[in-house]
Design a protein around this motif. Structure first.
Motif, short mmCIF file in Angstrom:
data_model
loop_
_atom_site.label_atom_id
_atom_site.label_comp_id
_atom_site.label_asym_id
_atom_site.label_seq_id
_atom_site.Cartn_x
_atom_site.Cartn_y
_atom_site.Cartn_z
N THR A 297 -74.67 -52.27 -15.08
CA THR A 297 -75.08 -51.03 -14.41
C THR A 297 -73.86 -50.16 -14.13
OG1 THR A 297 -77.00 -52.12 -13.41
CG2 THR A 297 -76.27 -50.08 -12.39
N MET A 298 -72.77 -50.78 -13.63
CA MET A 298 -71.56 -50.00 -13.34
C MET A 298 -70.92 -49.46 -14.63
SD MET A 298 -69.69 -51.87 -10.14
CE MET A 298 -68.70 -50.52 -9.49
N ILE A 299 -70.95 -50.26 -15.68
CA ILE A 299 -70.40 -49.79 -16.97
C ILE A 299 -71.18 -48.58 -17.45
CG2 ILE A 299 -70.10 -50.38 -19.42
CD1 ILE A 299 -69.47 -53.29 -18.43
N LEU A 300 -72.50 -48.65 -17.39
CA LEU A 300 -73.35 -47.53 -17.79
C LEU A 300 -73.07 -46.31 -16.89
CD1 LEU A 300 -75.68 -46.37 -19.52
CD2 LEU A 300 -77.25 -47.18 -17.74
N ALA A 301 -72.99 -46.54 -15.58
CA ALA A 301 -72.76 -45.44 -14.63
C ALA A 301 -71.42 -44.75 -14.90
CB ALA A 301 -72.80 -45.97 -13.20
N ILE A 302 -70.38 -45.54 -15.15
CA ILE A 302 -69.05 -44.98 -15.42
C ILE A 302 -69.05 -44.23 -16.76
CG2 ILE A 302 -66.62 -45.55 -15.90
CD1 ILE A 302 -67.00 -47.84 -13.78
N ALA A 303 -69.68 -44.82 -17.77
CA ALA A 303 -69.77 -44.17 -19.09
C ALA A 303 -70.48 -42.82 -18.96
CB ALA A 303 -70.49 -45.06 -20.08
N LEU A 304 -71.60 -42.81 -18.24
CA LEU A 304 -72.35 -41.55 -18.07
C LEU A 304 -71.56 -40.56 -17.21
CD1 LEU A 304 -76.03 -42.82 -17.68
CD2 LEU A 304 -75.02 -41.65 -19.64
N ALA A 305 -70.79 -41.06 -16.25
CA ALA A 305 -69.96 -40.18 -15.42
C ALA A 305 -68.96 -39.43 -16.30
CB ALA A 305 -69.23 -40.98 -14.35
N PHE A 306 -68.35 -40.15 -17.26
CA PHE A 306 -67.42 -39.50 -18.19
C PHE A 306 -68.16 -38.49 -19.07
CE2 PHE A 306 -64.30 -42.70 -17.04
CZ PHE A 306 -63.10 -42.03 -17.23
N VAL A 307 -69.32 -38.90 -19.60
CA VAL A 307 -70.09 -38.01 -20.48
C VAL A 307 -70.45 -36.71 -19.76
CG1 VAL A 307 -72.30 -37.73 -21.67
CG2 VAL A 307 -71.00 -39.84 -21.95
N PHE A 308 -71.02 -36.84 -18.57
CA PHE A 308 -71.43 -35.64 -17.83
C PHE A 308 -70.23 -34.87 -17.30
CE2 PHE A 308 -75.53 -37.74 -17.95
CZ PHE A 308 -76.41 -36.69 -18.04
N GLY A 309 -69.21 -35.58 -16.85
CA GLY A 309 -67.99 -34.91 -16.36
C GLY A 309 -67.39 -34.04 -17.46
N TYR A 310 -67.26 -34.61 -18.65
CA TYR A 310 -66.73 -33.85 -19.79
C TYR A 310 -67.67 -32.70 -20.17
CZ TYR A 310 -63.18 -37.43 -20.84
OH TYR A 310 -62.12 -38.28 -20.79
N SER A 311 -68.97 -32.99 -20.21
CA SER A 311 -69.90 -31.97 -20.71
C SER A 311 -69.96 -30.75 -19.80
CB SER A 311 -71.29 -32.56 -20.95
OG SER A 311 -71.84 -33.02 -19.75
N PHE A 312 -69.82 -30.95 -18.48
CA PHE A 312 -69.80 -29.80 -17.56
C PHE A 312 -68.64 -28.87 -17.90
CE2 PHE A 312 -72.57 -30.38 -13.62
CZ PHE A 312 -73.50 -31.15 -14.29
N THR A 313 -67.46 -29.47 -18.15
CA THR A 313 -66.29 -28.67 -18.52
C THR A 313 -66.47 -28.07 -19.92
OG1 THR A 313 -64.84 -30.00 -17.14
CG2 THR A 313 -63.79 -28.75 -18.91
N LEU A 314 -67.00 -28.89 -20.82
CA LEU A 314 -67.20 -28.46 -22.20
C LEU A 314 -68.05 -27.20 -22.28
CD1 LEU A 314 -66.35 -29.68 -24.94
CD2 LEU A 314 -68.59 -30.74 -25.06
N PHE A 315 -69.19 -27.21 -21.56
CA PHE A 315 -70.08 -26.04 -21.59
C PHE A 315 -69.42 -24.82 -20.97
CE2 PHE A 315 -73.55 -29.38 -21.78
CZ PHE A 315 -73.79 -29.17 -23.12
N ALA A 316 -68.69 -25.02 -19.87
CA ALA A 316 -68.02 -23.89 -19.21
C ALA A 316 -66.99 -23.26 -20.15
CB ALA A 316 -67.33 -24.38 -17.93
N VAL A 317 -66.24 -24.11 -20.85
CA VAL A 317 -65.19 -23.64 -21.75
C VAL A 317 -65.80 -22.99 -23.01
CG1 VAL A 317 -63.22 -24.36 -23.15
CG2 VAL A 317 -63.49 -25.24 -20.85
#
Length: 157
Positions: A52-72
């Motif tokens: 569960t933590m591995i999935l949560a951390i992986a998704l945190a990276f995915v969403f963290g990056y994607s928020f910046t990606l879309f803004a840029v």
């Protein structure tokens, strides 16, 4: 020599706390969405703490990056350039945030075993994000001040 003269002398831009906080919040929002989603999915599927933590951390990276990606990308960068910016801007932020947040959840008695319906789960998670925000903001301020990290993304806003 105080920090402002140091920045002027070295030719680096001066990062304000507001800029650093905004960058951190932007990243934290993505992390929070990903991590909560991961915890919800893992708990719903009755997974153990580690997957569960591995999935949560992986998704945190995915969403963290994607928020910046879309803004840029909205600022007109190509996907390839935007990915480079997102990776440069968010890797340290997300790593620090996830480390702090997960450490707090792990160290809060009972939080790892708390269910999504329990207040303890959410208070440990939100408390972790609050502490992560306080720790990551100065890191981002320092990086932006040196033209690294979120400064790369903010140059394209």
């Amino acid at each position: 020599m105080d920090h402002s003269t140091h920045h002027a002398a070295t030719g680096h831009g001066h990062a304000t706390w507001a800029t650093a906080a905004k960058a951190t919040l932007h990243c934290l929002t993505g992390c929070a969405v990903g991590e909560i989603l991961g915890m919800v999915i893992g708990t719903a599927l009755l997974w153990g703490n580690v997957p569960t933590m591995i999935l949560a951390i992986a998704l945190a990276f995915v969403f963290g990056y994607s928020f910046t990606l879309f803004a840029v990308m909205r600022a007109g960068l190509s996907l390839r350039a935007a990915v480079k910016v997102a990776l440069a801007a968010d890797t340290v932020s997300i790593a620090v945030m996830e480390l702090v947040d997960n450490a707090i959840i792990a160290l809060t008695p009972g939080a790892m075993d708390a269910q999504l319906s329990e207040g303890l789960f959410w208070s440990a998670l939100l408390g972790g994000f609050a502490v992560a925000f306080l720790i990551t903001t100065p890191v981002n301020k320092w990086m932006i001040g040196r033209g690294k990290g979120h400064a790369v993304a903010h140059a394209h806003h």
